[in-house]
Write an enzyme that holds these catalytic residues in place. Structure first.
Site, mmCIF file in Angstrom:
data_model
loop_
_atom_site.group_PDB
_atom_site.id
_atom_site.type_symbol
_atom_site.label_atom_id
_atom_site.label_comp_id
_atom_site.label_asym_id
_atom_site.label_seq_id
_atom_site.Cartn_x
_atom_site.Cartn_y
_atom_site.Cartn_z
ATOM 1 N N TYR A 166 24.661 9.797 -10.675
ATOM 2 C CA TYR A 166 24.700 8.464 -11.275
ATOM 3 C C TYR A 166 23.705 7.499 -10.629
ATOM 4 O O TYR A 166 22.863 6.913 -11.306
ATOM 5 C CB TYR A 166 26.109 7.879 -11.199
ATOM 6 N N LYS A 170 20.081 5.777 -12.244
ATOM 7 C CA LYS A 170 19.782 4.359 -12.418
ATOM 8 C C LYS A 170 18.483 3.985 -11.697
ATOM 9 O O LYS A 170 17.749 3.096 -12.138
ATOM 10 C CB LYS A 170 20.954 3.511 -11.910
#
Length: 243
Positions: A166, A170
């Site tokens: 994750y 990003k």
């Protein structure tokens, strides 16, 4: 192009995405609610309309080429164009993400939606955005995408759990944001990344300390930037985030 400002918010059937759609709708904008699940999408549209928002549903799976192409056609022929794109759809990737115990499927899932999905949608919508008088692209990132905040030297200012899925997805989204801003620097398209803060959504099991409405505020601000506003930036409510 319609005289009314038209926005598309991906992943807008719930959480931060829904609140972004609601906030833009209160400005008198026409808002496309992008979402995969038909029932949730149409429920969100109905709720927005009941609150006075000029909303319409956009069937959209950001991981599917045909779905994204169909969404672009719907915006062009049905809505009359597009002025603002908010790439909000995102996933954690699930699975094991801690270094030393990684499920590679989690990495693929996070990158597929959070990075490739954003590129896929942005590429499809660029021809429409180029026709707009004041086009904006907002990519919903996260503070965990900041290398400065993730680095060992950040000390007590480190943010987020250890993750090779994750968080890094990003970080890559931030890099993609910069590349689009560079490529479009000589146009009127402003491209920026937004951090909503630790917001209570199903993405984090509602453990966040901010409301979805609070999390949506930065995206709404970047979506409504003046023509001389910044591009290629990374922002939260408090200001600029170090990359």
């Amino acid at each position: 192009m319609s005289e009314q400002t038209i926005a598309l918010v991906t992943g807008a059937n719930k959480g931060i995405g829904y609140e972004i759609a609601a906030g833009l709708g209160t400005l008198g904008w026409q808002v496309g609610v992008g979402a995969r699940d038909e029932q949730r999408r149409e429920s969100a549209v109905a709720k927005l309309r009941a609150n006075g928002v000029d909303a319409f549903g956009v069937p959209l799976d950001v991981t599917d080429d045909a779905s994204v192409a169909a969404a672009a056609r719907l915006l062009e022929t049905g809505a009359g164009g597009l002025d603002v794109l908010v790439n909000n759809a995102g996933v954690t990737g699930g699975g094991r993400q801690r270094p030393g115990d990684v499920d590679l499927a989690a990495v693929r899932a996070a990158v597929d939606v959070n990075v490739i999905g954003v590129v896929r949608v942005t590429e499809a919508m660029l021809p429409l955005l180029r026709r707009s008088a004041s086009p904006r692209v907002v990519n919903m990132s996260s503070g965990v995408g900041s290398l400065a905040r993730q680095s060992a030297s950040a000390g007590e200012h480190q943010t987020g759990p250890l993750s090779v899925a994750y968080g890094p997805s990003k970080t890559m989204l931030n890099a993609v944001t910069i590349q689009y801003a560079r490529a479009l620097a000589r146009t009127n398209i402003l491209v920026n990344a937004a951090c909503p803060g630790f917001t209570a959504t199903d993405l984090n099991g509602f453990r966040g300390v901010r409301t979805p409405q609070q999390g949506a505020a930065i995206a709404i601000r970047l979506a409504t930037l003046p023509d001389d506003g910044p591009t290629g930036g990374y922002f939260e409510d408090a200001g600029v985030i170090p990359w």
